[in-house]
Design a protein around this motif. Structure first.
Motif, PDB file in Angstrom:
ATOM      1  N   LYS A  32      49.750  40.864  36.387  1.00 49.94           N
ATOM      2  CA  LYS A  32      48.462  40.346  35.898  1.00 49.94           C
ATOM      3  C   LYS A  32      47.529  41.486  35.480  1.00 49.94           C
ATOM      4  O   LYS A  32      46.835  41.394  34.471  1.00 49.94           O
TER       5      LYS A  32
ATOM      6  N   ALA B 292      40.078  38.339  45.429  1.00 45.49           N
ATOM      7  CA  ALA B 292      40.754  38.733  44.179  1.00 45.49           C
ATOM      8  C   ALA B 292      42.264  38.759  44.397  1.00 45.49           C
ATOM      9  O   ALA B 292      43.030  38.345  43.526  1.00 45.49           O
TER      10      ALA B 292
ATOM     11  N   ARG C  31      43.589  35.137  44.605  1.00 42.65           N
ATOM     12  CA  ARG C  31      43.558  34.469  43.296  1.00 42.65           C
ATOM     13  C   ARG C  31      44.442  35.176  42.271  1.00 42.65           C
ATOM     14  O   ARG C  31      44.546  34.718  41.137  1.00 42.65           O
TER      15      ARG C  31
ATOM     16  N   ASP D  87      43.755  37.901  40.781  1.00 42.64           N
ATOM     17  CA  ASP D  87      42.794  38.194  39.734  1.00 42.64           C
ATOM     18  C   ASP D  87      43.009  39.627  39.242  1.00 42.64           C
ATOM     19  O   ASP D  87      42.380  40.583  39.724  1.00 42.64           O
TER      20      ASP D  87
ATOM     21  N   ALA E  42      39.812  41.611  38.069  1.00 41.66           N
ATOM     22  CA  ALA E  42      38.924  42.119  39.125  1.00 41.66           C
ATOM     23  C   ALA E  42      39.533  43.334  39.820  1.00 41.66           C
ATOM     24  O   ALA E  42      38.837  44.315  40.099  1.00 41.66           O
TER      25      ALA E  42
END
Length: 102
Positions: A20, A83, A86, A88, A91
């Protein structure tokens, strides 16, 4: 090229987060090399990194890793649990770049 090292218990739980983070970096045009390792490999891998981020489940290792990070001259921090949970990537990438000073 910035080198971002992630460390977790076995090196597996951060692999999706690495993917990600790489996707976000590509979309922003940021050149980074991001990889994840198990906690036992982190000290030797720190020499190749500009920053170390530790999985929240390993926050108890921060003090131990800080000694090596100080020796090789890199910043480190624990990944924000929200973070991390998720996944993320944006982030976590932002935190890594902030620690590097970018």
């Amino acid at each position: 090229m910035k080198n971002i090292l992630l460390a977790c218990s076995a090196g597996m739980s951060t692999s999706l987060l690495v993917k990600k983070m790489e996707e976000v970096a590509v979309s922003r045009g940021i050149e980074v090399n991001i990889w994840a390792v198990a906690q036992d490999k982190a000290p030797s891998e720190m020499e190749k990194a500009d920053v170390l981020l530790i999985g929240p489940q390993m926050r108890f290792m921060k003090k131990k890793f800080s000694v090596v990070a100080e020796q090789v001259g890199i910043p480190l921090d624990v990944i924000d649990p929200m973070a991390y949970g998720r996944v993320d990537g944006g982030a976590v990438l932002d935190k890594a770049l902030e620690l590097i000073g970018e």
